[in-house]
Design a protein around this motif. Sequence first.
Motif, PDB file in Angstrom:
ATOM      1  N   LEU A  30     -63.853  85.461 -22.444  1.00 20.01           N
ATOM      2  CA  LEU A  30     -62.521  85.060 -22.006  1.00 20.01           C
ATOM      3  C   LEU A  30     -61.509  86.215 -22.055  1.00 20.01           C
ATOM      4  O   LEU A  30     -60.692  86.343 -21.146  1.00 20.01           O
ATOM      5  CB  LEU A  30     -62.009  83.879 -22.835  1.00 20.01           C
ATOM      6  N   THR A  49     -56.055  74.557 -14.820  1.00 19.61           N
ATOM      7  CA  THR A  49     -56.867  74.083 -15.930  1.00 19.61           C
ATOM      8  C   THR A  49     -56.505  72.632 -16.230  1.00 19.61           C
ATOM      9  O   THR A  49     -55.676  72.038 -15.536  1.00 19.61           O
ATOM     10  CB  THR A  49     -56.661  74.991 -17.168  1.00 19.61           C
ATOM     11  N   VAL A  53     -58.685  71.753 -22.011  1.00 19.69           N
ATOM     12  CA  VAL A  53     -59.100  73.158 -21.999  1.00 19.69           C
ATOM     13  C   VAL A  53     -57.905  74.062 -22.313  1.00 19.69           C
ATOM     14  O   VAL A  53     -58.044  75.066 -23.023  1.00 19.69           O
ATOM     15  CB  VAL A  53     -59.728  73.521 -20.640  1.00 19.69           C
ATOM     16  N   HIS A  57     -58.020  77.207 -24.867  1.00 17.71           N
ATOM     17  CA  HIS A  57     -58.333  78.528 -24.331  1.00 17.71           C
ATOM     18  C   HIS A  57     -57.224  79.216 -23.527  1.00 17.71           C
ATOM     19  O   HIS A  57     -57.364  80.391 -23.203  1.00 17.71           O
ATOM     20  CB  HIS A  57     -59.574  78.436 -23.435  1.00 17.71           C
ATOM     21  N   LEU A 110     -60.014  77.601 -14.670  1.00 19.21           N
ATOM     22  CA  LEU A 110     -60.395  77.610 -16.077  1.00 19.21           C
ATOM     23  C   LEU A 110     -60.726  76.182 -16.500  1.00 19.21           C
ATOM     24  O   LEU A 110     -59.823  75.376 -16.760  1.00 19.21           O
ATOM     25  CB  LEU A 110     -59.246  78.172 -16.933  1.00 19.21           C
ATOM     26  N   THR A 137     -65.920  76.468 -18.321  1.00 16.55           N
ATOM     27  CA  THR A 137     -65.888  76.251 -19.770  1.00 16.55           C
ATOM     28  C   THR A 137     -66.818  75.142 -20.225  1.00 16.55           C
ATOM     29  O   THR A 137     -66.823  74.796 -21.408  1.00 16.55           O
ATOM     30  CB  THR A 137     -64.457  75.922 -20.226  1.00 16.55           C
ATOM     31  N   GLN A 142     -71.044  76.173 -15.954  1.00 17.58           N
ATOM     32  CA  GLN A 142     -71.582  77.534 -16.077  1.00 17.58           C
ATOM     33  C   GLN A 142     -72.923  77.676 -15.376  1.00 17.58           C
ATOM     34  O   GLN A 142     -73.200  78.698 -14.750  1.00 17.58           O
ATOM     35  CB  GLN A 142     -71.707  77.917 -17.554  1.00 17.58           C
ATOM     36  N   VAL A 177     -67.617  79.590 -25.595  1.00 23.04           N
ATOM     37  CA  VAL A 177     -66.675  78.474 -25.475  1.00 23.04           C
ATOM     38  C   VAL A 177     -67.399  77.139 -25.472  1.00 23.04           C
ATOM     39  O   VAL A 177     -66.780  76.095 -25.702  1.00 23.04           O
ATOM     40  CB  VAL A 177     -65.784  78.597 -24.214  1.00 23.04           C
TER      41      VAL A 177
END
Length: 375
Positions: A30, A49, A53, A57, A110, A137, A142, A177
């Motif tokens: 990050l 975001t 989250v 973050h 994000l 995240t 991912q 994360v």
Amino acid sequence: MTEAVKDRVIRVPVELGERSYEIRIGHNLLPSVGPAAAELGARKVAVVTDANVAALHLDTLRRSLAEAGVGISEIVLPPGEATKSFRHLEEVCAKLLEARIERGDLVVALGGGVIGDLAGFAAAILRRGVRVLQVPTSLLAQVDSSVGGKTGINMRAGKNLIGAFHQPSLVLADSSVLDTLSPREFRAGYAEVVKYGLLGDADFFDTLERDWENVFLGGTARMSAIATGCAAKAAIVARDETETGERALLNLGHTFGHALEAAVDYDGTRLVHGEGVAIGMAAAFRFSAELGHCSTGDAERVESHLRAVGLPTRVSEIPGEIGSAAHLLDLMGQDKKVKAGKLTFILVRGIGQSFIAGDVPPESVLAFLENWVRR
């Protein structure tokens, strides 16, 4: 965690000519968002975001961008699948215009799959296309949704029915994360990891059966599993970017799963996407076995592994009513793989051997669903 794991960054290329980009997978990535945005030549970014989250973050991104001399605006949305809607799409676009985001700037997504899909779609249509940097995240995002350029929102008729292909400029997947995810969300993301073994890599599925607990714990096993999934998807996307052929294989379990999500009206308290995919993959193997394409033993093996990690494999595990078999079949009729009104399924000849089955007879599907919804 060893220093070697902390310092390691796995780079997976997505080869798409002039629109090629890189997926970077590593621990504590990050803080590299600011330098990455500067590397891409952005003067300012808009971070999209959700509230959950953001609380965890967003401060890290603020510091990283400030230290890199990149301006920032922020758009914080409610969490949950219902956010993938026209209402929130309009909100995001309006705020991006208010922030004067230009084509040379960046939208930074994000969050999990919902934020990645929504922010990516907003970037695709704003000024006829601005760049997007995906910072997924969740495990699901991912290993799957942040890669490949699929963006979009949901309609009551079905999932992801409004959208566009819009490739990111970069994907930064910070494996650390994922430790902030709830056990349920991590398990749901793991369904997409398993998918890559089931659709085309039997050896990877073997590895996951042996080593899934270490994937859950983190470290090298987790990073390697994410990288394997990303590399598999990147290779397919490079050959079939807009899903005119083999990219459809990535939808193993999704025709069933998306219908279940629509049936519960995208209520995440009842069913989240990865759980729908898990039930859908179990169904795809059972349906394939009934049609004589694969063995019942393979179907049972898949279900056994999904149950071992705590994922559902049956409709009866979804709280509340999901409707009749005919209702589910009707929802499947809105699937994006439907051609000339005919259903297309991703079926299997065994673990790691998926194929595209066009024009599956509706009566065969309905007969299967009649039994499946009662299991």
